[in-house]
Design a protein around this motif. Structure first.
Motif, short mmCIF file in Angstrom:
data_model
loop_
_atom_site.label_atom_id
_atom_site.label_comp_id
_atom_site.label_asym_id
_atom_site.label_seq_id
_atom_site.Cartn_x
_atom_site.Cartn_y
_atom_site.Cartn_z
N SER A 110 -12.53 -18.40 9.75
CA SER A 110 -13.09 -17.63 8.64
C SER A 110 -14.61 -17.54 8.72
O SER A 110 -15.20 -16.49 8.49
CB SER A 110 -12.67 -18.26 7.31
N GLY B 232 -15.48 -15.42 11.98
CA GLY B 232 -14.83 -14.12 12.13
C GLY B 232 -13.94 -14.01 13.35
O GLY B 232 -13.93 -12.99 14.03
N MET C 48 -11.30 -10.94 12.04
CA MET C 48 -11.67 -11.05 10.63
C MET C 48 -13.18 -10.90 10.47
O MET C 48 -13.94 -11.04 11.43
CB MET C 48 -11.24 -12.42 10.07
N ASP C 49 -13.62 -10.60 9.26
CA ASP C 49 -15.04 -10.55 8.96
C ASP C 49 -15.57 -11.96 8.78
O ASP C 49 -14.95 -12.79 8.10
CB ASP C 49 -15.30 -9.76 7.67
N GLU D 290 -17.50 -14.98 7.26
CA GLU D 290 -17.89 -15.31 5.89
C GLU D 290 -19.30 -15.87 5.85
O GLU D 290 -19.67 -16.69 6.69
CB GLU D 290 -16.93 -16.34 5.30
N TYR E 220 -7.11 -10.97 7.54
CA TYR E 220 -7.31 -9.79 8.37
C TYR E 220 -6.99 -8.51 7.58
O TYR E 220 -7.76 -7.54 7.60
CB TYR E 220 -6.42 -9.89 9.61
N ASP F 158 -9.72 -7.94 4.92
CA ASP F 158 -10.98 -7.49 5.52
C ASP F 158 -10.89 -6.03 5.95
O ASP F 158 -11.82 -5.24 5.75
CB ASP F 158 -11.35 -8.37 6.72
N GLN G 14 -6.92 -7.09 -2.72
CA GLN G 14 -7.84 -8.19 -2.44
C GLN G 14 -7.38 -9.48 -3.13
O GLN G 14 -8.03 -10.53 -2.99
CB GLN G 14 -9.26 -7.83 -2.92
N SER H 73 -13.40 -18.27 -1.32
CA SER H 73 -13.37 -17.81 0.06
C SER H 73 -12.87 -18.95 0.95
O SER H 73 -13.15 -20.13 0.69
CB SER H 73 -14.73 -17.31 0.57
#
Length: 295
Positions: free
Chosen positions: A110, A113, A117-118, A120, A159, A162, A176, A240
């Motif tokens: 996380s 990324g 994924m983006d 954090e 994923y 994001d 979300q 998060s």
């Protein structure tokens, strides 16, 4: 209280509940014969799916994303090793070890990324690194593998979330709210555990080892785990994953160790008690560092 303050409060309360339940969910099974664990894991996963069904109905059946099932498949694969781990190295040590590698894999994927994924961002990166590092001071074979698989279990959901913000993605407009993915995630768990159990029955020539006395304790264990995971979903949404992972995966080890000390007498002797206290101090410091990195 601001929305941000409300989210933080909700997130940390969810973390506490998840820690208590994750650290206790195998306790009902400890005194029962479970054999190789294949039958037990199927009973546990059936209970997990039923909890997911209730949650899905409460949420008015949000859109089902099949890709979210992949995380459940990964988790169920890691779960196969749980019974051998508990039987060989004990409840407390087992949860401490796989929890550590769970924390490391989930936090790193996380934070940086991984897997598309983006990444954090946190307001205090150094504290976050220190917190994650202190939450991972342990290691050992099956528990390590299980921890890595467990740590990857939320990757498909993150994923999807994001990529829901990208107009060129098939997941555009996806929810979300992490709880909206509970049913798909838990369905993946139950489907995979059923496949493994059927394969086991074939391998045993239709003579699987069944343990009727473990059914109710196994079902209770599954319900506790499912509720804890729902709390984890809430914590992921509120804090998060880069914050919730190190906190939730480190804490259950101490709760399980307490069960091991006071109920099952797995840990004895002054030196071992001192080591456990030291481990708790390290875990607590790591959790606090991670928590303050978000504030």
């Amino acid at each position: 209280m601001s929305n941000n303050g409300t989210d933080l409060t909700t997130g940390f309360i969810s973390c506490i509940v998840a820690i208590l339940l994750f650290g206790s969910n195998f306790v009902p099974l400890k005194k029962y014969e479970t054999g190789d664990g294949m039958f037990l894991q199927w009973v546990l996963c059936a209970a997990v799916w039923l909890v997911a069904l209730v949650v899905n109905l409460i949420l008015h059946c949000p859109k089902f994303w099949p890709f979210a099932m992949v995380g459940g498949c990964i988790w169920a694969t890691g779960n196969i090793a749980v019974v051998p781990i508990i039987k060989t190295i004990g409840l407390g040590l087992g949860i401490l070890i796989w929890g550590s590698f769970n924390a490391l894999t989930g936090w790193a994927s996380s934070r940086f990324g991984w897997f598309g994924m983006d990444a954090e961002e946190v307001s205090k990166p150094l504290l976050n690194y220190v917190g994650a590092g202190l939450s991972v001071v342990r290691g050992c074979s099956l528990a390590v593998i299980s921890g890595i698989l467990y740590g990857s279990t939320f990757v498909p959901i993150i994923y999807i979330k994001d990529h829901s913000k990208r107009n060129d993605s098939i997941y555009v407009g996806a929810s979300q709210n992490d709880l909206d993915y509970v049913f798909a995630h838990f369905s993946g768990i139950f489907l995979t555990s059923t496949v493994y159990f059927l394969a086991y029955c074939v391998a045993m020539k239709n003579s699987p080892k069944l343990y009727p006395k473990a059914v109710l304790p196994g079902f209770l264990s599954g319900v506790l785990w499912a509720i804890a995971t729902c709390c984890w979903f809430i914590a992921n949404h509120s804090l998060s994953p880069v914050v919730s992972f190190p906190i939730i995966t480190a804490g259950p080890g101490f709760i399980a160790a307490m069960w091991g000390v006071f109920m099952f007498k797995e840990i004895q002797g002054r030196q071992n008690y001192l080591l456990m206290i030291l481990a708790f101090c390290i875990i607590l410091t790591g959790a606090l560092c991670t928590a303050f990195s978000k504030i």
